[in-house]
Enzyme design. Sequence first.
Site, PDB file in Angstrom:
ATOM      1  N   ARG A  68     -15.907  -8.304  -8.740  1.00  0.00           N
ATOM      2  CA  ARG A  68     -15.459  -7.019  -9.307  1.00  0.00           C
ATOM      3  C   ARG A  68     -14.042  -7.095  -9.850  1.00  0.00           C
ATOM      4  O   ARG A  68     -13.099  -7.418  -9.124  1.00  0.00           O
ATOM      5  CB  ARG A  68     -15.558  -5.903  -8.257  1.00  0.00           C
ATOM      6  CG  ARG A  68     -15.218  -4.538  -8.841  1.00  0.00           C
ATOM      7  CD  ARG A  68     -15.466  -3.400  -7.864  1.00  0.00           C
ATOM      8  NE  ARG A  68     -16.845  -3.331  -7.477  1.00  0.00           N
ATOM      9  CZ  ARG A  68     -17.283  -3.344  -6.227  1.00  0.00           C
ATOM     10  NH1 ARG A  68     -16.452  -3.392  -5.235  1.00  0.00           N
ATOM     11  NH2 ARG A  68     -18.566  -3.271  -5.974  1.00  0.00           N
ATOM     12  N   CYS A  98       0.783  -1.242   0.000  1.00  0.00           N
ATOM     13  CA  CYS A  98       0.000   0.000   0.000  1.00  0.00           C
ATOM     14  C   CYS A  98       0.814   1.291   0.000  1.00  0.00           C
ATOM     15  O   CYS A  98       1.628   1.534   0.895  1.00  0.00           O
ATOM     16  CB  CYS A  98      -0.954   0.005   1.189  1.00  0.00           C
ATOM     17  SG  CYS A  98      -2.089   1.412   1.111  1.00  0.00           S
ATOM     18  N   CYS A 146     -17.750   4.569  -3.527  1.00  0.00           N
ATOM     19  CA  CYS A 146     -17.021   3.946  -2.421  1.00  0.00           C
ATOM     20  C   CYS A 146     -16.022   4.953  -1.858  1.00  0.00           C
ATOM     21  O   CYS A 146     -15.147   5.438  -2.575  1.00  0.00           O
ATOM     22  CB  CYS A 146     -16.304   2.690  -2.914  1.00  0.00           C
ATOM     23  SG  CYS A 146     -15.302   1.934  -1.617  1.00  0.00           S
TER      24      CYS A 146
END
Length: 335
Positions: free
Chosen positions: A262, A61, A98
Amino acid sequence: MQPTKHNWTKEEISAIYHKPFLDLVYEAATIHRENAAYNEVQVSSLISIKTGGCAEDCSYCPQAARYHTDLEVQPLMQLGQVVSAAVKAKEGGASRLCMGAAWREVRDNRDFDRVIEMVKAVNEMDMEVCCTLGMLTENQAQRLADAGLYAYNHNIDTSEEDYKRIITTRTYNDRLNTIKNVRKAKLTVCSGGIIGLGETTEDRVAMLQTLANMEVHPESVPVNALVPVKGTPLADQPRVPIWDMVRMIATARIVMPNSVVRLSAGRNEMSTLEQAFCFMAGASSIFAGDKLLTTPNPAFIDDMAMFELLGLKTRDAFKNGRPANTLKDEVVTAI
Ligand code: SAM
Ligand code: DTB
Ligand code: SF4
Protein backbone atom coordinates in the site's frame (compact mmCIF):
# COMPACT_ATOMS: atom_id res chain seq x y z
CA MET A 1 -0.40 -17.32 -6.30
CA GLN A 2 3.34 -16.97 -6.68
CA PRO A 3 5.81 -19.01 -4.61
CA THR A 4 6.99 -17.20 -1.48
CA LYS A 5 10.32 -17.39 0.32
CA HIS A 6 10.71 -16.84 4.07
CA ASN A 7 14.46 -17.04 4.67
CA TRP A 8 15.63 -13.82 3.06
CA THR A 9 19.07 -12.58 4.10
CA LYS A 10 19.86 -8.89 4.52
CA GLU A 11 22.39 -9.22 1.67
CA GLU A 12 19.74 -10.54 -0.72
CA ILE A 13 17.25 -7.79 0.11
CA SER A 14 19.93 -5.12 0.04
CA ALA A 15 21.07 -6.28 -3.41
CA ILE A 16 17.48 -5.88 -4.66
CA TYR A 17 17.02 -2.46 -3.01
CA HIS A 18 20.26 -1.15 -4.55
CA LYS A 19 19.73 -2.39 -8.12
CA PRO A 20 19.91 0.25 -10.85
CA PHE A 21 16.59 2.10 -10.50
CA LEU A 22 15.02 1.05 -13.79
CA ASP A 23 16.12 -2.59 -13.42
CA LEU A 24 14.49 -2.64 -9.98
CA VAL A 25 11.22 -1.17 -11.24
CA TYR A 26 11.22 -3.54 -14.24
CA GLU A 27 11.73 -6.60 -12.03
CA ALA A 28 9.04 -5.53 -9.56
CA ALA A 29 6.62 -4.68 -12.38
CA THR A 30 7.22 -8.09 -13.96
CA ILE A 31 6.37 -9.87 -10.71
CA HIS A 32 3.36 -7.59 -10.20
CA ARG A 33 2.06 -8.39 -13.69
CA GLU A 34 2.05 -12.13 -12.98
CA ASN A 35 -0.88 -11.34 -10.72
CA ALA A 36 -4.07 -11.35 -12.81
CA ALA A 37 -5.40 -8.29 -10.97
CA TYR A 38 -2.32 -6.11 -11.54
CA ASN A 39 -4.39 -3.18 -12.77
CA GLU A 40 -6.67 -3.16 -9.72
CA VAL A 41 -6.09 -0.90 -6.73
CA GLN A 42 -7.57 -1.60 -3.34
CA VAL A 43 -9.02 1.57 -1.89
CA SER A 44 -9.12 1.81 1.87
CA SER A 45 -10.52 4.77 3.76
CA LEU A 46 -9.21 5.76 7.17
CA ILE A 47 -11.27 7.06 10.02
CA SER A 48 -9.83 8.24 13.29
CA ILE A 49 -12.37 6.90 15.80
CA LYS A 50 -10.39 8.23 18.80
CA THR A 51 -7.97 11.05 18.25
CA GLY A 52 -4.95 12.26 20.24
CA GLY A 53 -4.05 12.00 23.90
CA CYS A 54 -2.03 8.81 23.38
CA ALA A 55 0.30 7.64 26.17
CA GLU A 56 3.05 6.42 23.80
CA ASP A 57 6.06 8.48 22.65
CA CYS A 58 6.28 7.49 18.95
CA SER A 59 8.42 10.36 17.73
CA TYR A 60 6.66 10.67 14.36
CA CYS A 61 3.13 10.83 15.74
CA PRO A 62 1.01 13.95 16.17
CA GLN A 63 -1.34 12.00 18.48
CA ALA A 64 1.14 11.39 21.31
CA ALA A 65 -0.09 13.40 24.33
CA ARG A 66 3.44 14.51 25.31
CA TYR A 67 4.06 16.50 22.10
CA HIS A 68 2.46 19.88 21.59
CA THR A 69 0.82 19.63 18.20
CA ASP A 70 -2.20 21.64 16.95
CA LEU A 71 -4.43 18.64 17.33
CA GLU A 72 -7.96 18.56 18.65
CA VAL A 73 -8.30 15.61 21.03
CA GLN A 74 -11.52 13.67 20.36
CA PRO A 75 -12.98 10.90 22.54
CA LEU A 76 -14.22 7.63 21.02
CA MET A 77 -16.79 8.32 18.28
CA GLN A 78 -20.39 7.22 18.51
CA LEU A 79 -21.56 4.25 16.42
CA GLY A 80 -23.80 6.47 14.24
CA GLN A 81 -20.90 8.77 13.32
CA VAL A 82 -18.83 5.80 12.20
CA VAL A 83 -21.66 4.38 10.09
CA SER A 84 -22.13 7.78 8.35
CA ALA A 85 -18.39 7.97 7.65
CA ALA A 86 -18.45 4.41 6.28
CA VAL A 87 -21.36 5.26 3.94
CA LYS A 88 -19.43 8.28 2.64
CA ALA A 89 -16.28 6.19 2.15
CA LYS A 90 -18.21 3.50 0.24
CA GLU A 91 -19.82 6.12 -1.99
CA GLY A 92 -16.37 7.57 -2.64
CA GLY A 93 -15.16 4.18 -3.94
CA ALA A 94 -13.60 2.54 -0.87
CA SER A 95 -14.02 -1.21 -0.36
CA ARG A 96 -12.21 -1.23 2.99
CA LEU A 97 -12.62 0.91 6.07
CA CYS A 98 -9.77 1.19 8.56
CA MET A 99 -10.67 2.50 12.00
CA GLY A 100 -7.75 3.94 13.96
CA ALA A 101 -7.58 4.75 17.67
CA ALA A 102 -4.82 6.64 19.47
CA TRP A 103 -4.49 3.94 22.10
CA ARG A 104 -1.36 2.28 23.49
CA GLU A 105 -3.35 -0.94 23.82
CA VAL A 106 -6.92 -2.16 23.90
CA ARG A 107 -8.51 -2.43 27.34
CA ASP A 108 -11.47 -4.65 28.09
CA ASN A 109 -13.92 -1.87 28.82
CA ARG A 110 -17.02 -0.20 27.40
CA ASP A 111 -15.00 1.62 24.74
CA PHE A 112 -13.87 -1.74 23.35
CA ASP A 113 -17.49 -2.97 23.43
CA ARG A 114 -18.38 0.04 21.29
CA VAL A 115 -15.58 -0.70 18.81
CA ILE A 116 -16.97 -4.25 18.53
CA GLU A 117 -20.37 -2.75 17.58
CA MET A 118 -18.64 -0.55 14.97
CA VAL A 119 -16.91 -3.58 13.44
CA LYS A 120 -20.24 -5.46 13.23
CA ALA A 121 -22.01 -2.48 11.63
CA VAL A 122 -19.37 -1.83 8.94
CA ASN A 123 -19.07 -5.54 8.14
CA GLU A 124 -22.85 -5.58 7.55
CA MET A 125 -22.26 -2.91 4.86
CA ASP A 126 -20.20 -5.36 2.78
CA MET A 127 -16.96 -3.52 3.35
CA GLU A 128 -13.76 -5.13 4.57
CA VAL A 129 -13.25 -3.82 8.10
CA CYS A 130 -9.79 -3.11 9.46
CA CYS A 131 -8.82 -1.78 12.87
CA THR A 132 -5.63 -0.29 14.26
CA LEU A 133 -6.02 0.08 18.00
CA GLY A 134 -2.55 -0.59 19.42
CA MET A 135 -1.51 -3.73 21.29
CA LEU A 136 -3.98 -6.63 21.57
CA THR A 137 -4.19 -9.82 23.58
CA GLU A 138 -5.15 -13.08 21.89
CA ASN A 139 -8.58 -12.87 23.48
CA GLN A 140 -9.19 -9.33 22.23
CA ALA A 141 -8.09 -10.34 18.71
CA GLN A 142 -10.60 -13.19 18.88
CA ARG A 143 -13.41 -10.87 19.96
CA LEU A 144 -12.67 -8.62 16.97
CA ALA A 145 -12.61 -11.65 14.66
CA ASP A 146 -15.94 -12.87 16.03
CA ALA A 147 -17.43 -9.45 15.29
CA GLY A 148 -16.43 -9.79 11.60
CA LEU A 149 -13.11 -7.94 11.49
CA TYR A 150 -11.21 -8.63 8.24
CA ALA A 151 -7.77 -7.16 8.97
CA TYR A 152 -5.71 -5.71 11.79
CA ASN A 153 -3.09 -3.03 11.13
CA HIS A 154 -0.02 -3.02 13.35
CA ASN A 155 3.12 -1.54 11.82
CA ILE A 156 6.66 -2.45 12.80
CA ASP A 157 7.66 0.99 11.49
CA THR A 158 11.45 0.51 11.24
CA SER A 159 14.19 -2.02 12.02
CA GLU A 160 14.53 -3.70 15.42
CA GLU A 161 17.88 -1.89 15.94
CA ASP A 162 16.42 1.52 15.13
CA TYR A 163 13.19 1.05 17.11
CA LYS A 164 14.51 2.42 20.43
CA ARG A 165 15.48 5.69 18.73
CA ILE A 166 11.89 6.20 17.55
CA ILE A 167 9.81 4.78 20.42
CA THR A 168 10.82 4.10 24.02
CA THR A 169 7.47 3.24 25.61
CA ARG A 170 7.20 -0.23 24.02
CA THR A 171 9.50 -2.76 22.38
CA TYR A 172 9.76 -4.31 18.94
CA ASN A 173 8.83 -7.59 20.55
CA ASP A 174 5.57 -6.09 21.89
CA ARG A 175 4.75 -5.26 18.29
CA LEU A 176 5.59 -8.74 16.99
CA ASN A 177 3.57 -10.33 19.81
CA THR A 178 0.42 -8.45 18.84
CA ILE A 179 0.90 -9.54 15.24
CA LYS A 180 1.13 -13.15 16.49
CA ASN A 181 -2.09 -12.70 18.47
CA VAL A 182 -3.80 -11.35 15.35
CA ARG A 183 -2.67 -14.41 13.37
CA LYS A 184 -3.90 -16.77 16.11
CA ALA A 185 -7.38 -15.28 15.67
CA LYS A 186 -7.11 -16.01 11.90
CA LEU A 187 -7.41 -12.35 10.97
CA THR A 188 -5.44 -10.99 8.02
CA VAL A 189 -2.40 -8.93 8.94
CA CYS A 190 -1.62 -5.43 7.69
CA SER A 191 1.92 -4.47 8.71
CA GLY A 192 4.54 -2.20 7.24
CA GLY A 193 6.43 0.89 8.22
CA ILE A 194 7.53 4.45 7.66
CA ILE A 195 10.48 5.84 5.73
CA GLY A 196 11.94 9.27 6.34
CA LEU A 197 12.42 8.85 10.11
CA GLY A 198 16.19 9.37 9.74
CA GLU A 199 16.81 5.62 9.36
CA THR A 200 19.60 4.15 7.21
CA THR A 201 19.01 2.02 4.13
CA GLU A 202 20.19 -0.93 6.28
CA ASP A 203 17.26 -0.23 8.64
CA ARG A 204 14.87 -0.26 5.70
CA VAL A 205 16.30 -3.55 4.48
CA ALA A 206 16.10 -5.04 8.01
CA MET A 207 12.46 -3.95 8.34
CA LEU A 208 11.58 -5.63 5.03
CA GLN A 209 13.49 -8.73 6.16
CA THR A 210 11.40 -8.96 9.36
CA LEU A 211 8.18 -8.73 7.34
CA ALA A 212 9.27 -11.06 4.54
CA ASN A 213 10.55 -13.74 6.94
CA MET A 214 7.27 -13.99 8.85
CA GLU A 215 5.80 -17.48 8.58
CA VAL A 216 2.94 -15.99 6.58
CA HIS A 217 3.59 -12.70 4.80
CA PRO A 218 1.33 -9.85 5.92
CA GLU A 219 -1.57 -9.73 3.46
CA SER A 220 -1.06 -5.99 3.21
CA VAL A 221 2.12 -3.99 3.64
CA PRO A 222 1.72 -0.23 4.03
CA VAL A 223 4.73 1.86 3.00
CA ASN A 224 4.33 5.28 4.61
CA ALA A 225 6.45 8.34 3.91
CA LEU A 226 6.79 10.35 7.10
CA VAL A 227 4.33 13.25 7.28
CA PRO A 228 6.39 15.62 9.43
CA VAL A 229 4.12 17.35 11.96
CA LYS A 230 5.00 20.52 13.87
CA GLY A 231 5.52 19.79 17.57
CA THR A 232 6.74 16.20 17.09
CA PRO A 233 10.46 15.37 17.47
CA LEU A 234 10.65 14.49 13.74
CA ALA A 235 9.00 17.73 12.57
CA ASP A 236 12.12 18.90 10.73
CA GLN A 237 12.89 15.74 8.82
CA PRO A 238 13.41 16.39 5.11
CA ARG A 239 10.81 15.12 2.65
CA VAL A 240 11.34 11.51 1.52
CA PRO A 241 12.78 11.44 -2.01
CA ILE A 242 10.35 9.79 -4.44
CA TRP A 243 13.22 7.52 -5.55
CA ASP A 244 13.35 5.98 -2.05
CA MET A 245 9.58 5.49 -1.94
CA VAL A 246 9.65 3.67 -5.30
CA ARG A 247 12.63 1.55 -4.19
CA MET A 248 10.83 0.51 -0.97
CA ILE A 249 7.62 -0.38 -2.82
CA ALA A 250 9.48 -2.30 -5.53
CA THR A 251 11.59 -4.23 -3.00
CA ALA A 252 8.50 -5.07 -0.90
CA ARG A 253 6.74 -6.28 -4.07
CA ILE A 254 9.67 -8.57 -4.96
CA VAL A 255 10.19 -10.09 -1.50
CA MET A 256 6.45 -10.48 -0.73
CA PRO A 257 5.02 -11.20 -4.21
CA ASN A 258 1.46 -12.01 -3.13
CA SER A 259 0.96 -9.20 -0.62
CA VAL A 260 -0.93 -6.00 -1.31
CA VAL A 261 1.67 -3.23 -1.05
CA ARG A 262 0.00 0.00 0.00
CA LEU A 263 1.23 3.41 -1.10
CA SER A 264 0.23 5.01 2.21
CA ALA A 265 1.00 8.32 3.95
CA GLY A 266 2.76 10.97 1.87
CA ARG A 267 0.62 10.96 -1.29
CA ASN A 268 -0.53 14.52 -0.70
CA GLU A 269 2.96 15.70 -1.61
CA MET A 270 3.31 13.44 -4.67
CA SER A 271 2.42 14.24 -8.26
CA THR A 272 0.21 11.87 -10.29
CA LEU A 273 3.30 10.86 -12.27
CA GLU A 274 5.19 10.00 -9.07
CA GLN A 275 2.26 7.91 -7.87
CA ALA A 276 2.05 6.23 -11.30
CA PHE A 277 5.66 5.10 -10.81
CA CYS A 278 4.70 3.60 -7.44
CA PHE A 279 1.84 1.64 -9.09
CA MET A 280 4.24 0.51 -11.83
CA ALA A 281 6.66 -0.69 -9.12
CA GLY A 282 3.94 -2.85 -7.57
CA ALA A 283 1.82 -0.72 -5.27
CA SER A 284 -1.73 -2.06 -5.40
CA SER A 285 -3.51 -0.14 -2.69
CA ILE A 286 -3.95 3.37 -1.32
CA PHE A 287 -5.58 5.14 1.60
CA ALA A 288 -8.24 7.42 0.14
CA GLY A 289 -10.35 10.23 1.54
CA ASP A 290 -9.29 13.80 2.26
CA LYS A 291 -7.76 12.91 5.61
CA LEU A 292 -5.46 10.10 6.72
CA LEU A 293 -5.94 9.96 10.51
CA THR A 294 -5.14 13.59 11.30
CA THR A 295 -3.20 14.90 8.27
CA PRO A 296 -4.42 15.82 4.76
CA ASN A 297 -4.70 13.32 1.90
CA PRO A 298 -5.95 13.72 -1.70
CA ALA A 299 -9.75 13.92 -2.14
CA PHE A 300 -11.66 10.82 -3.41
CA ILE A 301 -12.63 12.64 -6.58
CA ASP A 302 -8.99 13.42 -7.44
CA ASP A 303 -7.98 9.80 -6.87
CA MET A 304 -10.80 8.56 -9.10
CA ALA A 305 -9.59 10.99 -11.80
CA MET A 306 -6.06 9.58 -11.35
CA PHE A 307 -7.35 6.00 -11.78
CA GLU A 308 -9.24 7.04 -14.92
CA LEU A 309 -6.11 8.66 -16.32
CA LEU A 310 -3.94 5.62 -15.57
CA GLY A 311 -6.54 3.03 -16.59
CA LEU A 312 -6.62 1.51 -13.09
CA LYS A 313 -9.72 -0.06 -11.54
CA THR A 314 -10.81 -0.18 -7.91
CA ARG A 315 -10.80 -3.61 -6.30
CA ASP A 316 -14.06 -5.03 -4.94
CA ALA A 317 -14.34 -6.01 -1.27
CA PHE A 318 -13.61 -9.65 -0.38
CA LYS A 319 -11.80 -10.33 -3.68
CA ASN A 320 -9.94 -13.22 -2.04
CA GLY A 321 -13.16 -14.71 -0.69
CA ARG A 322 -15.22 -13.81 2.33
CA PRO A 323 -13.83 -15.49 5.46
CA ALA A 324 -16.42 -17.27 7.60
CA ASN A 325 -16.05 -14.75 10.43
CA THR A 326 -17.17 -11.91 8.16
CA LEU A 327 -20.37 -13.62 6.96
CA LYS A 328 -23.29 -11.43 7.83
CA ASP A 329 -25.69 -12.59 10.51
CA GLU A 330 -28.58 -13.39 8.16
CA VAL A 331 -26.25 -15.41 5.90
CA VAL A 332 -24.97 -17.41 8.85
CA THR A 333 -28.50 -18.35 9.90
CA ALA A 334 -29.42 -19.27 6.30
CA ILE A 335 -26.64 -21.88 6.06
N1 SAM B 1 -2.09 3.64 18.05
C1 SAM B 1 -2.09 2.58 17.15
C2 SAM B 1 -0.71 2.09 16.79
O1 SAM B 1 0.25 2.80 16.98
O2 SAM B 1 -0.62 0.98 16.27
C3 SAM B 1 -2.85 2.86 15.86
C4 SAM B 1 -2.75 4.22 15.22
S1 SAM B 1 -1.11 4.72 14.66
C5 SAM B 1 -1.40 6.39 14.26
C6 SAM B 1 -0.93 3.82 13.14
C7 SAM B 1 0.30 4.01 12.31
O3 SAM B 1 0.30 5.30 11.69
C8 SAM B 1 1.65 4.00 13.00
O4 SAM B 1 2.09 2.70 13.28
C9 SAM B 1 2.55 4.66 11.98
O5 SAM B 1 3.09 3.69 11.11
C10 SAM B 1 1.59 5.57 11.20
N2 SAM B 1 1.89 7.00 11.41
C11 SAM B 1 1.63 7.73 12.51
N3 SAM B 1 2.04 8.99 12.36
C12 SAM B 1 2.59 9.08 11.12
C13 SAM B 1 3.22 10.13 10.40
N4 SAM B 1 3.37 11.35 10.91
N5 SAM B 1 3.65 9.87 9.14
C14 SAM B 1 3.51 8.62 8.62
N6 SAM B 1 2.93 7.60 9.26
C15 SAM B 1 2.49 7.81 10.50
C1 DTB C 1 -0.73 3.06 8.04
O1 DTB C 1 0.24 2.34 7.76
N1 DTB C 1 -0.79 4.35 7.76
C2 DTB C 1 -2.05 4.91 8.25
C3 DTB C 1 -2.77 3.66 8.81
N2 DTB C 1 -1.81 2.62 8.65
C4 DTB C 1 -3.35 3.67 10.15
C5 DTB C 1 -1.87 6.05 9.17
C6 DTB C 1 -1.05 7.19 8.60
C7 DTB C 1 -1.09 8.31 9.58
C8 DTB C 1 -0.42 9.54 9.07
C9 DTB C 1 -0.44 10.64 10.08
C10 DTB C 1 -1.79 11.11 10.46
O2 DTB C 1 -2.65 11.38 9.57
O3 DTB C 1 -2.04 11.28 11.65
FE1 SF4 D 1 -0.12 6.43 19.99
FE2 SF4 D 1 -0.20 4.95 17.76
FE3 SF4 D 1 0.54 7.55 17.68
FE4 SF4 D 1 2.16 5.78 18.77
S1 SF4 D 1 1.52 5.81 16.62
S2 SF4 D 1 1.60 7.78 19.64
S3 SF4 D 1 0.71 4.35 19.72
S4 SF4 D 1 -1.46 6.76 18.22
